[in-house]
Write a protein that holds these residues in place. Structure first.
Motif, PDB file in Angstrom:
ATOM      1  N   VAL A  30      28.104  39.719  18.568  1.00 47.37           N
ATOM      2  CA  VAL A  30      28.789  40.999  18.705  1.00 47.37           C
ATOM      3  C   VAL A  30      28.751  41.440  20.168  1.00 47.37           C
ATOM      4  O   VAL A  30      27.912  40.984  20.955  1.00 47.37           O
ATOM      5  CB  VAL A  30      28.110  42.067  17.817  1.00 47.37           C
ATOM      6  N   PRO A  31      29.678  42.313  20.576  1.00 43.97           N
ATOM      7  CA  PRO A  31      29.734  42.722  21.984  1.00 43.97           C
ATOM      8  C   PRO A  31      28.455  43.413  22.445  1.00 43.97           C
ATOM      9  O   PRO A  31      27.787  44.113  21.673  1.00 43.97           O
ATOM     10  CB  PRO A  31      30.920  43.681  22.018  1.00 43.97           C
ATOM     11  N   ARG A  32      28.142  43.212  23.718  1.00 46.28           N
ATOM     12  CA  ARG A  32      27.047  43.909  24.360  1.00 46.28           C
ATOM     13  C   ARG A  32      27.611  44.732  25.503  1.00 46.28           C
ATOM     14  O   ARG A  32      28.571  44.331  26.163  1.00 46.28           O
ATOM     15  CB  ARG A  32      26.004  42.920  24.906  1.00 46.28           C
ATOM     16  N   THR A  33      27.017  45.890  25.734  1.00 50.82           N
ATOM     17  CA  THR A  33      27.507  46.798  26.768  1.00 50.82           C
ATOM     18  C   THR A  33      26.817  46.493  28.099  1.00 50.82           C
ATOM     19  O   THR A  33      25.595  46.336  28.162  1.00 50.82           O
ATOM     20  CB  THR A  33      27.252  48.259  26.373  1.00 50.82           C
ATOM     21  N   TYR A  34      27.638  46.438  29.154  1.00 53.62           N
ATOM     22  CA  TYR A  34      27.135  46.176  30.507  1.00 53.62           C
ATOM     23  C   TYR A  34      27.655  47.263  31.442  1.00 53.62           C
ATOM     24  O   TYR A  34      28.758  47.793  31.261  1.00 53.62           O
ATOM     25  CB  TYR A  34      27.598  44.812  31.022  1.00 53.62           C
ATOM     26  N   THR A  35      26.866  47.539  32.459  1.00 48.63           N
ATOM     27  CA  THR A  35      27.278  48.465  33.511  1.00 48.63           C
ATOM     28  C   THR A  35      27.813  47.681  34.701  1.00 48.63           C
ATOM     29  O   THR A  35      27.201  46.693  35.127  1.00 48.63           O
ATOM     30  CB  THR A  35      26.091  49.328  33.972  1.00 48.63           C
ATOM     31  N   VAL A  36      28.951  48.116  35.203  1.00 48.32           N
ATOM     32  CA  VAL A  36      29.547  47.448  36.356  1.00 48.32           C
ATOM     33  C   VAL A  36      28.784  47.863  37.608  1.00 48.32           C
ATOM     34  O   VAL A  36      28.838  49.025  38.027  1.00 48.32           O
ATOM     35  CB  VAL A  36      31.039  47.803  36.488  1.00 48.32           C
ATOM     36  N   ALA A  37      28.069  46.916  38.205  1.00 50.18           N
ATOM     37  CA  ALA A  37      27.272  47.226  39.397  1.00 50.18           C
ATOM     38  C   ALA A  37      28.114  47.169  40.663  1.00 50.18           C
ATOM     39  O   ALA A  37      27.853  47.903  41.621  1.00 50.18           O
ATOM     40  CB  ALA A  37      26.104  46.253  39.500  1.00 50.18           C
ATOM     41  N   GLY A  38      29.102  46.300  40.698  1.00 49.66           N
ATOM     42  CA  GLY A  38      29.906  46.159  41.912  1.00 49.66           C
ATOM     43  C   GLY A  38      31.171  45.377  41.646  1.00 49.66           C
ATOM     44  O   GLY A  38      31.411  44.873  40.534  1.00 49.66           O
ATOM     45  N   LEU A  39      31.983  45.286  42.688  1.00 49.93           N
ATOM     46  CA  LEU A  39      33.245  44.565  42.621  1.00 49.93           C
ATOM     47  C   LEU A  39      33.293  43.539  43.740  1.00 49.93           C
ATOM     48  O   LEU A  39      32.749  43.763  44.824  1.00 49.93           O
ATOM     49  CB  LEU A  39      34.439  45.518  42.752  1.00 49.93           C
ATOM     50  N   VAL A  40      33.947  42.397  43.478  1.00 51.79           N
ATOM     51  CA  VAL A  40      34.121  41.373  44.496  1.00 51.79           C
ATOM     52  C   VAL A  40      35.598  41.021  44.605  1.00 51.79           C
ATOM     53  O   VAL A  40      36.383  41.274  43.686  1.00 51.79           O
ATOM     54  CB  VAL A  40      33.311  40.093  44.177  1.00 51.79           C
ATOM     55  N   ALA A  41      35.942  40.462  45.743  1.00 52.63           N
ATOM     56  CA  ALA A  41      37.304  39.961  45.969  1.00 52.63           C
ATOM     57  C   ALA A  41      37.202  38.791  46.929  1.00 52.63           C
ATOM     58  O   ALA A  41      36.159  38.566  47.560  1.00 52.63           O
ATOM     59  CB  ALA A  41      38.203  41.055  46.543  1.00 52.63           C
ATOM     60  N   LEU A  42      38.270  38.021  47.008  1.00 53.12           N
ATOM     61  CA  LEU A  42      38.291  36.950  47.991  1.00 53.12           C
ATOM     62  C   LEU A  42      38.216  37.539  49.391  1.00 53.12           C
ATOM     63  O   LEU A  42      38.607  38.682  49.621  1.00 53.12           O
ATOM     64  CB  LEU A  42      39.568  36.117  47.834  1.00 53.12           C
ATOM     65  N   LYS A  43      37.750  36.761  50.336  1.00 49.53           N
ATOM     66  CA  LYS A  43      37.531  37.278  51.689  1.00 49.53           C
ATOM     67  C   LYS A  43      38.812  37.726  52.362  1.00 49.53           C
ATOM     68  O   LYS A  43      38.791  38.567  53.257  1.00 49.53           O
ATOM     69  CB  LYS A  43      36.823  36.220  52.536  1.00 49.53           C
ATOM     70  N   ASP A  44      39.947  37.162  51.906  1.00 48.07           N
ATOM     71  CA  ASP A  44      41.216  37.616  52.478  1.00 48.07           C
ATOM     72  C   ASP A  44      41.752  38.849  51.770  1.00 48.07           C
ATOM     73  O   ASP A  44      42.849  39.317  52.072  1.00 48.07           O
ATOM     74  CB  ASP A  44      42.255  36.495  52.432  1.00 48.07           C
ATOM     75  N   GLY A  45      40.987  39.385  50.819  1.00 47.89           N
ATOM     76  CA  GLY A  45      41.382  40.590  50.105  1.00 47.89           C
ATOM     77  C   GLY A  45      42.191  40.349  48.863  1.00 47.89           C
ATOM     78  O   GLY A  45      42.478  41.280  48.110  1.00 47.89           O
ATOM     79  N   GLY A  46      42.591  39.110  48.598  1.00 46.52           N
ATOM     80  CA  GLY A  46      43.408  38.804  47.439  1.00 46.52           C
ATOM     81  C   GLY A  46      42.586  38.672  46.171  1.00 46.52           C
ATOM     82  O   GLY A  46      41.358  38.621  46.183  1.00 46.52           O
ATOM     83  N   ALA A  47      43.315  38.614  45.050  1.00 48.13           N
ATOM     84  CA  ALA A  47      42.672  38.439  43.753  1.00 48.13           C
ATOM     85  C   ALA A  47      42.487  36.947  43.473  1.00 48.13           C
ATOM     86  O   ALA A  47      43.336  36.130  43.845  1.00 48.13           O
ATOM     87  CB  ALA A  47      43.517  39.075  42.655  1.00 48.13           C
ATOM     88  N   PRO A  48      41.396  36.549  42.854  1.00 50.00           N
ATOM     89  CA  PRO A  48      41.205  35.132  42.527  1.00 50.00           C
ATOM     90  C   PRO A  48      42.203  34.668  41.474  1.00 50.00           C
ATOM     91  O   PRO A  48      42.735  35.463  40.706  1.00 50.00           O
ATOM     92  CB  PRO A  48      39.771  35.088  41.991  1.00 50.00           C
ATOM     93  N   ARG A  49      42.475  33.369  41.472  1.00 43.29           N
ATOM     94  CA  ARG A  49      43.427  32.822  40.497  1.00 43.29           C
ATOM     95  C   ARG A  49      42.911  33.008  39.077  1.00 43.29           C
ATOM     96  O   ARG A  49      43.675  33.338  38.177  1.00 43.29           O
ATOM     97  CB  ARG A  49      43.636  31.331  40.787  1.00 43.29           C
ATOM     98  N   ARG A  50      41.649  32.784  38.855  1.00 43.56           N
ATOM     99  CA  ARG A  50      41.034  32.989  37.541  1.00 43.56           C
ATOM    100  C   ARG A  50      40.083  34.174  37.622  1.00 43.56           C
ATOM    101  O   ARG A  50      39.190  34.207  38.473  1.00 43.56           O
ATOM    102  CB  ARG A  50      40.253  31.745  37.099  1.00 43.56           C
ATOM    103  N   SER A  51      40.278  35.147  36.755  1.00 42.20           N
ATOM    104  CA  SER A  51      39.395  36.311  36.740  1.00 42.20           C
ATOM    105  C   SER A  51      37.963  35.861  36.469  1.00 42.20           C
ATOM    106  O   SER A  51      37.721  34.911  35.720  1.00 42.20           O
ATOM    107  CB  SER A  51      39.847  37.297  35.664  1.00 42.20           C
ATOM    108  N   VAL A  52      37.014  36.564  37.082  1.00 42.10           N
ATOM    109  CA  VAL A  52      35.635  36.117  37.006  1.00 42.10           C
ATOM    110  C   VAL A  52      34.705  37.317  36.896  1.00 42.10           C
ATOM    111  O   VAL A  52      34.986  38.409  37.415  1.00 42.10           O
ATOM    112  CB  VAL A  52      35.279  35.248  38.240  1.00 42.10           C
ATOM    113  N   ALA A  53      33.596  37.079  36.192  1.00 44.16           N
ATOM    114  CA  ALA A  53      32.507  38.052  36.110  1.00 44.16           C
ATOM    115  C   ALA A  53      31.216  37.346  36.513  1.00 44.16           C
ATOM    116  O   ALA A  53      31.051  36.148  36.255  1.00 44.16           O
ATOM    117  CB  ALA A  53      32.382  38.617  34.698  1.00 44.16           C
ATOM    118  N   PHE A  54      30.323  38.086  37.172  1.00 40.74           N
ATOM    119  CA  PHE A  54      29.048  37.516  37.597  1.00 40.74           C
ATOM    120  C   PHE A  54      27.920  38.301  36.936  1.00 40.74           C
ATOM    121  O   PHE A  54      27.912  39.542  36.942  1.00 40.74           O
ATOM    122  CB  PHE A  54      28.898  37.583  39.116  1.00 40.74           C
TER     123      PHE A  54
END
Length: 854
Positions: free
Chosen positions: A182-206
């Motif tokens: 079942v789903p678990r709740t997480y708090t978003v600690a931060g955001l990342v992006a590629l160094k050129d500011g673009g969005a990655p081809r595949r969405s990712v969570a760390f």
């Protein structure tokens, strides 16, 4: 000869128009297929999560198979694997001992499904599945933290900025993640992006490394950072020497992107097969089309060729003149077809993406090589067609040539008749063999494909004889329709060769198009029937991103449920046998709970007992049994989707593989060897006298965001891959119809234009314009009826073999509207190719037309 050929081209622009257009479109399609083929071979995207690594170590995404050819020789063939090949964490220690290695970073991954704070599911970019990775693996990639901070506790995570925006959340917000529970709740600690500011081809969570390990991830890869001064090439060689394992792959440079984006690599392999199939069909059709158009052009130039022979021109000179004309036409058409091919390749890529064959952002490798090859093939095809067409015109003596210029040869030559009858005998033998010996599915389909080709070639060879038979059947009907009918009947009897040139492309179009289209409709009908008949479950739980495996276990705990099973899907790789030779095959596989198999799915066992399914056994469809050459009691040797070898005893052979899958395995066994570790759906069978089950299942589904309750499997979803393959075949049919349009319109327009003196003489002798139009309308009716009738007859034989192979019944599925589209479209082209030039010619004054040059 070249100057003479160029002058001829300028003087006969109309005569070469059809050939030019056919070559132009052929070059465009072949160039587009070449680009797709090269893109499939070179498939890959720029690395993102592995961009900072000097080398990336992964499992080898291929299964190596040892096959035997017809002559008994052994060969090795690699087959791509659809699932990610996992690595063992202990490999890191061996990597650290390799020369030039400074740091080894493990990349762990687990498939997750994301829901926002309101429980709404959020998919990855481009609709792809989302993966969570360990935070320490961030060092391997081209990412930077744009907001917030790194995850510090087990309840925190970091999202890429584009994914967070679609989820409507920022640092400090909450999201829910599902893996196998079942789903678990997480708090978003931060955001990342590629160094050129673009969005990655595949969405990712760390996630923090410790938190991710609790979700039982797999080790996808190891990123290696080199010692200063060590080049990636030397590092890769050192790693290969240290590991000495052919099951491990080391990637550097662009290979890091292929290691990261498995979907692009797998799609590239599929694209290679599709591009080769489409290009091969187009080349085959182009050969027929060009032969028909050039034959007609040479036939209409009999007087010119006869005169050249009479004044001393040698056969070799005439052939060189015709070859120069063909080469010039092919070269110009090929060059002009390249820009059209470039536009076509992007259109095809978008259509392939729309049907799930390639990702929406699949990169195309555009280079000059495919277009240069297309130009070369175009020129060579034009040369071959014109040389074959000119053989007879250049072999006869000048006096015979002048005589034949006025009188059309009534019948094909002896050699041509013998060839045609031999082909018909071969076709009959092929058809009888397929029916009498009860051959397996793949043999029958192979025989059907060969049969339609043999029949079309035989029709082209025996065209005049077949047309004469059609005229004998249809001319008496024309005689009964008045003066115009009598004239039409007389013309068809006197000009069988001209009629054959018009009918043959119609036969080609109808037979090829009917075979391709109605093979797909027959297969889809059989598959749909099997899905509806084989689903015994009363309810189905499903979700776009997959269903958590524990949902089936929770459903079984409901008192209203008799049985429930998760249905997991994947593919397996094996060595199959086709016409005596082995080849690598990829088969669809499904995993089900053995205890719930009979009560949720009825696969209709032909032999054996499906209830004996276990982690060490498997059941296979009749198709897979024929391909693998095994039956009940035999051991089938396969590679699972992630490359793991599996040898299991065949406990049953079932007949409903087209609707479900060719291989059925234990649910937990197959699930463990998939990348996403999720079920495609959960099948639920209600207990006797159960009440309130839909409500209970709806409440259970509500705990898993995105999960829906249905009364049955969606046929479109179950057969999505088959429908995508059908669409590709429809594209081939469209190309066939397009080529046929060129041939038919050009053939009939040229034949009609050559009759301007005949029309003028009829009108000067008192025939009214409407009577000439009526005559031509009846002649076109003969062409349409003969072409469509013969084409339908030829398609019936291969379609019968396909129907027998699919369902045992000799009756294919031929939708009325589908046949009307094929036959009606072809008929409309033929009618337009005759009537439009007729009306144009009738606008010319008879005295001007009768005195015009040829």
């Amino acid at each position: 000869m070249l100057s003479l050929a160029l002058r001829t081209l300028r003087a006969r622009k109309g005569g070469f128009a059809g050939t030019f257009v056919a070559l132009l479109l052929g070059a465009a399609v072949l160039g587009a297929c070449g680009v797709l083929l090269e893109s499939g071979v070179r498939a890959g995207s720029s690395a993102e999560r592995y961009a900072a690594a000097d080398a990336v170590v992964t499992g080898r995404q291929e299964a190596e198979l040892t096959l035997k050819d017809l002559d008994g020789s052994t060969l090795h063939e690699s087959q791509p694997l659809p699932e990610r090949v996992p690595l063992h964490s202990s490999l890191a220690d061996r990597l650290r001992r390799a020369g030039g290695v400074r740091t080894v970073i493990e990349d762990d991954a687990v498939a997750v499904r994301l829901a926002d704070a309101h429980g709404r599911p959020v998919t990855g970019r481009h609709g792809t599945a989302l993966q969570a990775h360990n935070w320490s693996g961030l060092r391997l990639g081209d990412f930077r933290v744009t907001e917030g901070h790194a995850p510090r506790t087990a309840g925190e995570l970091v999202l890429d900025a584009e994914l967070a925006a679609r989820a409507g959340v920022g640092p400090g917000g909450e999201v829910r993640l599902m893996t196998t529970s079942v789903p678990r709740t997480y708090t978003v600690a931060g955001l990342v992006a590629l160094k050129d500011g673009g969005a990655p081809r595949r969405s990712v969570a760390f996630l923090p490394d410790a938190a991710l390990r609790q979700l039982r991830p797999t080790v996808d890869a190891f990123g290696v950072l080199a010692e200063p001064g060590t080049s990636p090439g030397r590092l890769a060689e050192a790693i290969r020497s240290a590991l000495d394992d052919d099951r491990i792959a080391v990637h550097t440079g662009d290979g890091r992107g292929r290691a990261e984006f498995l979907d692009v690599v797998v799609s590239g392999s599929n694209l290679v097969v599709l591009a080769a199939a489409v290009g091969g069909n187009v080349l085959l059709i182009a050969v027929f089309v060009l032969y028909a158009t050039t034959s007609l052009s040479v036939r209409h130039r009999r007087r010119e060729i006869a005169l050249l022979r009479a004044i001393g021109t040698t056969p070799g000179q005439i052939r060189r003149m015709l070859a120069a004309e063909a080469a010039a036409t092919g070269l110009v058409a090929g060059v002009l077809g390249c820009p059209l091919g470039l536009a076509l390749v992007y259109w095809l890529r978008d259509r392939f993406a729309g049907h799930g064959i390639v990702p929406p952002d699949f990169p195309l490798a555009v280079s000059p090589l495919p277009f240069l090859a297309a130009i070369l093939v175009t020129v060579l095809t034009a040369l071959a067609a014109v040389q074959v067409s000119a053989l007879r015109a250049t072999r006869i003596r000048p006096t015979e040539a002048l005589g034949e210029a006025a009188v059309e040869r009534p019948d094909p030559g002896r050699g041509r008749r013998i060839t045609g009858w031999v082909l018909l005998a071969l076709a009959a033998g092929t058809f009888v063999t397929g029916l009498a010996q009860h051959a397996d599915f793949f043999t029958l389909v192979g025989l059907a494909n060969s049969l339609v080709l043999i029949l079309v070639i035989a029709t082209a060879v025996l065209g005049p004889l077949l047309c004469r038979a059609a005229v004998r059947l249809l001319a008496p009907l024309l005689d009964r329709t008045g003066v115009t009918g009598y004239l039409a009947a007389a013309n068809t009897r006197a000009n069988v060769g001209r009629l054959a040139g018009a009918i043959t492309p119609l036969v080609l179009a109808v037979s090829f198009a009917s075979t391709v289209v109605f093979t797909q409709t027959t297969a889809l009908r059989e598959s749909s029937d099997q899905v509806r008949a084989g689903l015994v479950a009363d309810h189905v739980l499903t979700a776009p991103g997959g269903v958590s495996p524990d949902l089936a276990a929770r459903a079984r705990q409901l008192k209203q449920v008799k049985s429930a099973t998760g249905l997991v899907k994947s593919k397996v790789v094996a060595a199959g046998r086709l016409l005596g030779a082995q080849e690598a095959v990829s088969l669809g596989a499904q995993g089900v709970d053995p205890a719930a198999l009979g009560s949720t799915l009825d696969l209709h066992a032909r032999d054996g007992d499906l209830s004996a399914l276990s982690p060490r056994t498997l059941a296979i469809s009749t198709t897979a049994a024929s391909w693998l050459g095994v039956g009940v009691g035999d051991t089938a040797r396969l590679h699972l989707g992630d490359g793991t070898p599996f040898a299991g005893k065949v406990i049953a052979v079932y007949t409903r593989g087209f609707g479900f899958a060719d291989v059925t395995l234990d649910h937990d066994l197959l699930l463990a060897h998939t990348t996403r570790k999720t079920d495609a759906s959960v099948l639920v069978r209600s207990a006797p006298s159960a009440h309130g089950l839909p409500r209970a299942l709806s409440g259970l589904a509500a705990a898993y965001p995105g999960t829906e309750l249905r009364d049955g499997l969606a046929v479109d979803d179950q057969l999505a891959e088959q429908r995508a393959n059908a669409w590709v075949n429809y594209v081939v049919v469209g190309l066939i119809i397009g080529y046929t349009a060129i041939t038919v319109v050009n053939t009939l327009a040229m034949a009609t234009a050559a009759r301007r003196r005949e029309f003028a003489l009829l009108r000067l002798s008192g025939t009214a314009r409407r009577q000439v139009v009526g005559m031509m309308r009846r002649e076109s009716a003969v062409v349409v009826l003969a072409g469509v009738g013969l084409g339908t007859l030829l398609a019936a034989f291969p379609l019968t073999l396909v129907a027998v192979g699919l369902g045992g019944s000799p009756w294919p599925s031929v939708p009325g509207l589908g046949y009307l589209a094929v036959a009606g479209g072809t008929a409309a082209l033929a009618t337009a190719g005759t009537m439009v030039p007729t009306r144009v010619l009738l606008r010319i004054r008879p005295v001007e037309a009768i005195g015009a040059g040829e």
